[in-house]
Scaffold this motif. Structure first.
Motif, PDB file in Angstrom:
ATOM      1  N   LEU A 161      33.784  40.163  23.559  1.00  5.72           N
ATOM      2  CA  LEU A 161      33.746  41.573  23.154  1.00  5.72           C
ATOM      3  C   LEU A 161      35.179  42.029  22.862  1.00  5.72           C
ATOM      4  N   PRO A 162      35.710  41.700  21.690  1.00  2.00           N
ATOM      5  CA  PRO A 162      37.116  41.976  21.397  1.00  2.00           C
ATOM      6  C   PRO A 162      37.511  43.453  21.491  1.00  2.00           C
ATOM      7  N   ARG A 163      36.561  44.367  21.328  1.00  5.06           N
ATOM      8  CA  ARG A 163      36.897  45.790  21.322  1.00  5.06           C
ATOM      9  C   ARG A 163      36.699  46.476  22.675  1.00  5.06           C
ATOM     10  N   ILE A 164      36.340  45.718  23.692  1.00  8.03           N
ATOM     11  CA  ILE A 164      36.112  46.323  25.004  1.00  8.03           C
ATOM     12  C   ILE A 164      37.459  46.775  25.593  1.00  8.03           C
ATOM     13  N   SER A 165      37.432  47.860  26.326  1.00  4.82           N
ATOM     14  CA  SER A 165      38.666  48.355  26.947  1.00  4.82           C
ATOM     15  C   SER A 165      38.733  47.906  28.401  1.00  4.82           C
ATOM     16  N   LEU A 166      39.950  47.892  28.926  1.00 11.19           N
ATOM     17  CA  LEU A 166      40.154  47.537  30.325  1.00 11.19           C
ATOM     18  C   LEU A 166      39.431  48.538  31.226  1.00 11.19           C
ATOM     19  N   GLY A 167      39.471  49.818  30.869  1.00 13.36           N
ATOM     20  CA  GLY A 167      38.781  50.847  31.649  1.00 13.36           C
ATOM     21  C   GLY A 167      37.282  50.600  31.721  1.00 13.36           C
ATOM     22  N   THR A 168      36.699  50.120  30.632  1.00 14.65           N
ATOM     23  CA  THR A 168      35.271  49.818  30.603  1.00 14.65           C
ATOM     24  C   THR A 168      34.952  48.673  31.563  1.00 14.65           C
ATOM     25  N   VAL A 169      35.816  47.672  31.608  1.00 11.94           N
ATOM     26  CA  VAL A 169      35.610  46.554  32.527  1.00 11.94           C
ATOM     27  C   VAL A 169      35.685  47.063  33.966  1.00 11.94           C
ATOM     28  N   TYR A 170      36.694  47.881  34.280  1.00 11.11           N
ATOM     29  CA  TYR A 170      36.822  48.442  35.631  1.00 11.11           C
ATOM     30  C   TYR A 170      35.585  49.251  36.012  1.00 11.11           C
ATOM     31  N   ARG A 171      35.151  50.144  35.136  1.00 15.33           N
ATOM     32  CA  ARG A 171      33.983  50.990  35.434  1.00 15.33           C
ATOM     33  C   ARG A 171      32.728  50.158  35.645  1.00 15.33           C
ATOM     34  N   ASN A 172      32.531  49.152  34.802  1.00 13.93           N
ATOM     35  CA  ASN A 172      31.337  48.316  34.927  1.00 13.93           C
ATOM     36  C   ASN A 172      31.377  47.450  36.176  1.00 13.93           C
ATOM     37  N   LEU A 173      32.542  46.977  36.559  1.00 16.70           N
ATOM     38  CA  LEU A 173      32.641  46.218  37.807  1.00 16.70           C
ATOM     39  C   LEU A 173      32.317  47.109  39.000  1.00 16.70           C
ATOM     40  N   ASP A 174      32.746  48.367  38.949  1.00 14.92           N
ATOM     41  CA  ASP A 174      32.399  49.298  40.028  1.00 14.92           C
ATOM     42  C   ASP A 174      30.894  49.507  40.104  1.00 14.92           C
ATOM     43  N   VAL A 175      30.248  49.689  38.945  1.00 14.18           N
ATOM     44  CA  VAL A 175      28.797  49.878  38.915  1.00 14.18           C
ATOM     45  C   VAL A 175      28.087  48.627  39.428  1.00 14.18           C
ATOM     46  N   LEU A 176      28.515  47.462  38.959  1.00 13.62           N
ATOM     47  CA  LEU A 176      27.893  46.204  39.396  1.00 13.62           C
ATOM     48  C   LEU A 176      28.069  46.001  40.893  1.00 13.62           C
ATOM     49  N   SER A 177      29.215  46.395  41.410  1.00 13.10           N
ATOM     50  CA  SER A 177      29.470  46.296  42.851  1.00 13.10           C
ATOM     51  C   SER A 177      28.569  47.259  43.622  1.00 13.10           C
ATOM     52  N   GLU A 178      28.484  48.489  43.163  1.00  8.82           N
ATOM     53  CA  GLU A 178      27.635  49.496  43.821  1.00  8.82           C
ATOM     54  C   GLU A 178      26.169  49.081  43.807  1.00  8.82           C
ATOM     55  N   ASN A 179      25.739  48.399  42.744  1.00  6.28           N
ATOM     56  CA  ASN A 179      24.351  47.960  42.619  1.00  6.28           C
ATOM     57  C   ASN A 179      24.079  46.640  43.341  1.00  6.28           C
ATOM     58  N   GLY A 180      25.117  46.037  43.937  1.00  6.71           N
ATOM     59  CA  GLY A 180      24.927  44.788  44.662  1.00  6.71           C
ATOM     60  C   GLY A 180      24.846  43.558  43.783  1.00  6.71           C
ATOM     61  N   GLU A 181      25.246  43.680  42.510  1.00  5.00           N
ATOM     62  CA  GLU A 181      25.201  42.549  41.575  1.00  5.00           C
ATOM     63  C   GLU A 181      26.413  41.643  41.717  1.00  5.00           C
ATOM     64  N   VAL A 182      27.544  42.199  42.192  1.00  2.00           N
ATOM     65  CA  VAL A 182      28.765  41.435  42.412  1.00  2.00           C
ATOM     66  C   VAL A 182      29.394  41.891  43.722  1.00  2.00           C
ATOM     67  N   LEU A 183      30.279  41.060  44.263  1.00  2.00           N
ATOM     68  CA  LEU A 183      31.035  41.436  45.443  1.00  2.00           C
ATOM     69  C   LEU A 183      32.416  41.913  45.019  1.00  2.00           C
ATOM     70  N   LYS A 184      32.863  43.002  45.621  1.00  2.00           N
ATOM     71  CA  LYS A 184      34.222  43.483  45.424  1.00  2.00           C
ATOM     72  C   LYS A 184      34.999  43.077  46.661  1.00  2.00           C
ATOM     73  N   LEU A 185      36.014  42.239  46.464  1.00  2.00           N
ATOM     74  CA  LEU A 185      36.812  41.726  47.571  1.00  2.00           C
ATOM     75  C   LEU A 185      38.101  42.531  47.649  1.00  2.00           C
ATOM     76  N   GLU A 186      38.198  43.333  48.695  1.00  2.00           N
ATOM     77  CA  GLU A 186      39.359  44.198  48.857  1.00  2.00           C
ATOM     78  C   GLU A 186      40.119  43.793  50.101  1.00  2.00           C
ATOM     79  N   SER A 187      41.428  43.772  49.985  1.00  2.00           N
ATOM     80  CA  SER A 187      42.285  43.463  51.110  1.00  2.00           C
ATOM     81  C   SER A 187      43.542  44.308  50.974  1.00  2.00           C
ATOM     82  N   ALA A 188      43.972  44.908  52.058  1.00  2.00           N
ATOM     83  CA  ALA A 188      45.141  45.784  52.019  1.00  2.00           C
ATOM     84  C   ALA A 188      46.322  45.079  51.370  1.00  2.00           C
ATOM     85  N   GLY A 189      46.956  45.750  50.430  1.00  2.00           N
ATOM     86  CA  GLY A 189      48.138  45.213  49.782  1.00  2.00           C
ATOM     87  C   GLY A 189      47.856  44.198  48.692  1.00  2.00           C
TER      88      GLY A 189
END
Length: 141
Positions: free
Chosen positions: A39-67
């Protein structure tokens, strides 16, 4: 207010497909570079937003660690991770480990809802002295 699952857009579907092909636990920026091939025209913001949605829906894991930058995992099965303390690379722990019972753990002032186990170490590239190793520099497909 209850979050209802959002529909699977074409962009979201491709982001999920590309993430599930990887074992490298990429950052959103790394996944953006991969998704742009389809998807050559996709924006970085769109990827971030969709990863958040996928994470909230349980489709992907968001791995967060301080720092550390957030990383994402397309494998939502119960498993542990290991993070390199030098470059931030994340990998899967291959050993089956007993999962602690969340309800058997107590912390004053908290109601524990879920947990994750993450180990820390040094990846092979950093251990072998690769001076070019930088956060996110490793990608295993």
């Amino acid at each position: 207010m209850e979050n209802k699952p959002q529909r699977m857009t074409k962009q979201r579907k491709i982001i999920l497909e590309e993430l599930r092909k990887l074992t490298s636990h990429p950052t959103a920026d790394e996944l953006y570079e991969i998704v742009r091939e389809r998807l050559p025209r996709i924006s970085l913001g769109t990827v971030y937003r969709n990863l958040d949605v996928l994470s909230e829906n349980g489709e992907v894991l968001k791995l967060e660690s301080a720092g550390s930058q957030k990383r994402f995992d397309g494998d939502v099965s119960s498993h542990c991770h290991v993070r390199c303390v030098n470059c931030g690379r994340v990998g899967d722990v291959m050993d089956e480990l007993p999962e602690p019972e969340v309800h058997s753990v107590s912390a004053p002032g908290f109601t524990i809802t879920h947990g994750a186990t993450e180990f820390y170490g040094v990846c092979d590239t950093c251990r072998d002295g690769d001076e070019l190793a930088a956060p996110g520099a490793h990608r295993t497909q």
